[in-house]
Enzyme design. Structure first.
Site, PDB file in Angstrom:
ATOM      1  N   VAL A  17      46.312  38.434  37.673  1.00 19.82           N
ATOM      2  CA  VAL A  17      46.401  39.399  36.573  1.00 19.82           C
ATOM      3  C   VAL A  17      47.947  39.773  36.341  1.00 19.82           C
ATOM      4  CG1 VAL A  17      45.813  41.531  35.362  1.00 19.82           C
ATOM      5  CG2 VAL A  17      44.113  40.184  36.770  1.00 19.82           C
ATOM      6  N   ARG A  48      54.415  41.490  47.718  1.00 16.96           N
ATOM      7  CA  ARG A  48      54.513  41.880  49.109  1.00 16.96           C
ATOM      8  C   ARG A  48      55.309  41.053  49.968  1.00 16.96           C
ATOM      9  NH1 ARG A  48      47.819  41.941  49.931  1.00 16.96           N
ATOM     10  NH2 ARG A  48      47.563  43.999  49.582  1.00 16.96           N
ATOM     11  N   LYS A 106      40.415  50.053  39.016  1.00 19.24           N
ATOM     12  CA  LYS A 106      39.381  50.707  38.504  1.00 19.24           C
ATOM     13  C   LYS A 106      38.774  51.418  39.953  1.00 19.24           C
ATOM     14  CE  LYS A 106      37.445  46.552  40.066  1.00 19.24           C
ATOM     15  NZ  LYS A 106      37.923  45.354  39.766  1.00 19.24           N
ATOM     16  N   VAL A 133      37.851  48.469  33.179  1.00 22.31           N
ATOM     17  CA  VAL A 133      36.554  48.114  33.147  1.00 22.31           C
ATOM     18  C   VAL A 133      36.432  46.863  32.029  1.00 22.31           C
ATOM     19  CG1 VAL A 133      34.239  49.037  31.897  1.00 22.31           C
ATOM     20  CG2 VAL A 133      36.080  50.713  32.909  1.00 22.31           C
ATOM     21  N   GLU A 191      34.502  36.761  46.013  1.00 21.29           N
ATOM     22  CA  GLU A 191      35.590  36.827  46.983  1.00 21.29           C
ATOM     23  C   GLU A 191      35.134  36.343  48.289  1.00 21.29           C
ATOM     24  OE1 GLU A 191      38.639  37.880  46.327  1.00 21.29           O
ATOM     25  OE2 GLU A 191      38.206  38.638  44.284  1.00 21.29           O
ATOM     26  N   LYS A 206      33.079  51.710  37.621  1.00 20.82           N
ATOM     27  CA  LYS A 206      33.142  51.466  36.344  1.00 20.82           C
ATOM     28  C   LYS A 206      32.381  52.357  35.469  1.00 20.82           C
ATOM     29  CE  LYS A 206      34.576  46.525  36.927  1.00 20.82           C
ATOM     30  NZ  LYS A 206      34.391  45.000  36.899  1.00 20.82           N
TER      31      LYS A 206
END
Length: 433
Positions: A17, A48, A106, A133, A191, A206
């Site tokens: 994102v 990082r 979120k 959301v 994931e 959410k």
């Protein structure tokens, strides 16, 4: 009038994102300037490891997020790191320093929205979190602004793309949960550790955000009743089809009436929904949210619920709004908690149940099973008998009753000699019964 001084933007985090947000900021700078009324200038991006090659000027990268947030030339902070710490402290510092914040976090908002919203209000800045959301789908802003003059009764939806992909694939192919989860991981939908998605934690966060906004009450993730999809079997989906239903992981927030007055129900669980329900056709990694309001009626929001570019679109929408407010000395909507409605425990929530059980193949079993439902005033809507001998099975669908009564009935069934095993228990949503 065009503001002469640029608005400085700091971005915290450059994952999928964050990379898209930075790209749009740089590539669409002229259009964004026209929409905002002043140039948006990227002051820096906290990461990082600043030594890793990234598609921006290395001079913009820093590993010191706190120093970036504290800079005098930063007016807006975009937090895309995720997690609670250090995001909570960085956002708090930004707000207390008079800097507006846009976040897609979120998990943080679902727990600390009160603390952060108070800091924003006290310091005259904005806290926006549309992207927290359902990715690109505009849900937060319609609830806070478009429906501000209406009374929202219910918000229900599919707000996790990973689980929706898994359930859709199981439904279409008949494959088992474990096989589809493995495939979702290979395709990048799940994931490496899918717990937050498949056990409903992501959807619960959410749901807390949606309930807080819709009902003008502070609801946190811990207030949300939660069940995941890891126990759903291909048999459940096949059985659902026999009742003209499918199975979806739903986030449901609604006003309910109890003996103690009006309350909020906020819950996440896999449920059967009729095939004619608008959420039944939402498949793959897509999300959808249905809002029911007193005067507006039923509204449905549908689209990409995750992904770098879709989520970045929601982030940029918030960023433009926050920047405009800086230019024209405005403010976005403040947190609204005037109603302060309590959250009802799941026991008090009226629900419908679907119960599948293996039973002894002998006379009187159905009567005994029906008797356990009747003892607790749970009315049976439909019964389906399948198989014979060792494969004998009963499927019971109930009418609406308190979840306490329904769950106590299931517990009693599990103790019956004539019930070999209660194979599956799911709730049924999207009906008027």
């Amino acid at each position: 009038m065009m503001r002469s001084r640029p608005i400085g933007v700091a971005v915290l985090g450059m994952g999928n994102v964050g990379t898209e947000v930075v790209r749009i900021l740089l590539e669409n700078s002229a259009d964004l300037q026209s929409r905002v009324g002043a140039p948006l200038e990227l002051r820096g991006v906290a990461v990082r490891d600043a030594s890793r090659p990234r598609p921006i000027d290395p001079g913009l990268l820093t590993e010191d997020a706190a120093e970036l947030v504290a800079r005098d030339d930063v007016d807006l902070v975009v937090e895309l790191m995720g997690g609670i710490y250090p995001a909570r402290d960085l956002i708090g510092t930004a707000l207390k320093s008079g800097k507006s914040v846009v976040t897609a976090n979120k998990a943080l908002i679902a727990v600390y929205t009160g603390e952060l919203s108070t800091a924003a209000a006290e310091n005259g800045v904005d806290l926006y979190y549309e992207a927290a959301v359902a990715g690109a789908i505009p849900v937060v802003r319609p609830l806070t602004q478009s429906l501000a003059g209406d009374t929202v009764q219910r918000v229900a939806g599919i707000v996790n793309g990973t689980t929706n992909y898994i359930l859709s694939a199981m439904d279409e192919t008949g494959a088992d949960y474990d096989d589809v989860l493995a495939e979702a991981g290979r395709l990048g939908y799940a994931e490496a550790d899918p717990t937050a998605d498949v056990e409903g934690y992501d959807a619960a966060s959410k749901a807390a955000i949606l309930a807080s906004i819709a009902f003008h009450s502070r609801v946190t993730a811990s207030d949300v009743y939660r069940e995941g999809i890891s126990r759903i079997t291909s048999d459940d989906l096949e059985d659902a089809k026999k009742f003209d239903c499918t199975v979806k992981l739903l986030s449901i927030c609604e006003r309910i009436r109890t003996d103690d007055g009006e309350r909020i129900s906020a819950r996440v669980y896999p449920a059967l929904i009729p095939l004619e329900h608008p959420l039944a056709t939402v498949n793959g990694a897509f999300n959808a949210v249905v809002v029911e309001a007193e005067n507006a009626g039923r509204l449905m929001f549908y689209g990409q619920g995750a992904g770098g570019a879709p989520t970045a679109s929601a982030v940029l929408g918030d960023l433009v709004m926050a920047a405009r407010n800086r230019v024209f000395h405005g403010r976005g909507p403040l947190e609204s908690t005037y109603a302060s409605l309590p959250v009802a425990p799941i026991d008090d929530v009226p629900t419908r149940y679907y119960v599948s059980m293996k039973v002894a193949d002998r006379a009187g079993v159905l009567q005994q099973v029906a008797g356990e439902f009747s003892k607790r005033n749970v009315s049976i809507a439909a019964v389906r008998q399948e198989g014979a001998g060792a494969g004998a099975r009963l499927i019971v669908v109930t009418h609406r009753a308190s979840d306490r009564a329904q769950s106590e009935t299931v517990a009693a069934l599990e103790e019956m000699d004539s019930v070999i095993k209660v194979s599956s228990v799911l709730r049924l949503e999207g009906t008027d019964d």
